[in-house]
Scaffold this active site. Structure first.
Site, PDB file in Angstrom:
ATOM      1  N   TYR A 192      -2.594  -1.581  10.318  1.00 60.42           N
ATOM      2  CA  TYR A 192      -2.686  -1.785   8.873  1.00 60.42           C
ATOM      3  C   TYR A 192      -1.446  -1.201   8.191  1.00 60.42           C
ATOM      4  O   TYR A 192      -0.809  -1.878   7.369  1.00 60.42           O
ATOM      5  CB  TYR A 192      -3.944  -1.114   8.307  1.00 60.42           C
ATOM      6  CG  TYR A 192      -4.026  -1.199   6.796  1.00 60.42           C
ATOM      7  CD1 TYR A 192      -4.603  -2.300   6.178  1.00 60.42           C
ATOM      8  CD2 TYR A 192      -3.528  -0.178   5.984  1.00 60.42           C
ATOM      9  CE1 TYR A 192      -4.676  -2.395   4.795  1.00 60.42           C
ATOM     10  CE2 TYR A 192      -3.582  -0.259   4.602  1.00 60.42           C
ATOM     11  CZ  TYR A 192      -4.158  -1.365   4.017  1.00 60.42           C
ATOM     12  OH  TYR A 192      -4.209  -1.448   2.643  1.00 60.42           O
ATOM     13  N   SER A 217       0.856  -1.185   0.000  1.00 57.07           N
ATOM     14  CA  SER A 217       0.000   0.000   0.000  1.00 57.07           C
ATOM     15  C   SER A 217       0.890   1.232   0.000  1.00 57.07           C
ATOM     16  O   SER A 217       2.038   1.179   0.474  1.00 57.07           O
ATOM     17  CB  SER A 217      -0.890   0.004   1.250  1.00 57.07           C
ATOM     18  OG  SER A 217      -1.521   1.257   1.430  1.00 57.07           O
TER      19      SER A 217
END
Length: 252
Positions: free
Chosen positions: A152, A139
């Protein structure tokens, strides 16, 4: 990576980026196998894409991942690629939320341990193939973390480090390692609102750019779309603080 003639396993393939990648590779004539937790949702995808296959897998269960890998290899011995895409993203209010630790542990199990476990289970098979590919999905938040989702962001940083080191360890083998680095994309990862958020990159545009990179730049080891480059290269460009503020104002 070649984008045709593969047998590809895609985790988290029932929705979002996983489903879109599955359908893109399927359209190119690859044998695509998707996995997820819910059989009924997987069935909806395979019915819409005749020839696509599916298996149920619990990404948080180590024993289930191992058994799942054995079943997929037995059913599809030509398997030569995996896209470790399954993931969750939940906000964590560390000072006040009583469930913070539970969220953190679930996130680590799903986003980090599951890809490592599945890769470990498939690697002996991949090493016997003429060519094989392990694709990870990190990400932009691996490089510029989001304050609301600390675990995350941390798991995605770990996936980036894992991808780099796995690639180096496998450089003398037939297995290549490619990292896909998404920006903020219109999916339901954090709820229905994200799928229509104008600040997020449209899913179709993201997949089109990813497939273009994989097809036309086959030696690329990090697939970074233009929309994500400010995050990926914020440190190199001396812009980390500015981008950090930007990311966390968007997601405030």
């Amino acid at each position: 990576m070649k984008t045709t003639g593969n047998t590809i396993l895609i985790t988290g393939g029932s929705s979002g980026i996983g489903r879109a990648l599955a359908e893109a590779f399927h359209a190119l004539g690859n044998q695509v196998i998707i996995s997820g937790r819910r059989a009924n949702v997987l069935d909806e995808v395979t019915k819409a894409n005749p020839g696509m296959a599916s298996f149920v897998m619990d990404a948080t269960d180590a024993a289930d991942i191992s058994a799942f890998a054995d079943k997929v290899v037995a059913a599809y011995p030509a398997l030569n690629a995996v896209i470790n895409n399954a993931g969750i993203m939940k906000n964590e209010a560390i000072p006040s939320a009583p469930d913070y630790l539970a969220i953190a542990e679930e996130t680590i199990a799903t986003n980090l341990l599951a890809p490592i476990r599945l890769t470990a289970a498939l690697l002996p098979h991949f090493l016997k193939q003429k060519n094989a590919t392990v694709l990870t999905v990190s990400s932009g938040l691996a490089f510029v973390p989001m304050v609301a989702t600390p675990t995350y962001s941390a798991t995605k940083s770990a996936i980036h480090a894992y991808s780099l080191t796995l690639r180096e360890q496998l450089k003398a083998t037939p297995v290549e390692v490619i990292e896909i680095v998404p920006p903020y994309v219109q999916t339901t990862l954090q709820g229905e609102h994200q799928a229509t958020d104008e600040r997020a990159m449209p899913l179709e545009a993201f997949i089109t750019e990813v497939m273009d990179i994989l097809t036309n730049r086959p030696d690329e080891k990090e697939v970074v779309v233009e929309r994500c480059k400010p995050l990926r290269f914020s440190v190199e460009n001396g812009a980390f603080d500015k981008v950090f503020q930007m990311v966390n104002s968007i997601h405030a």
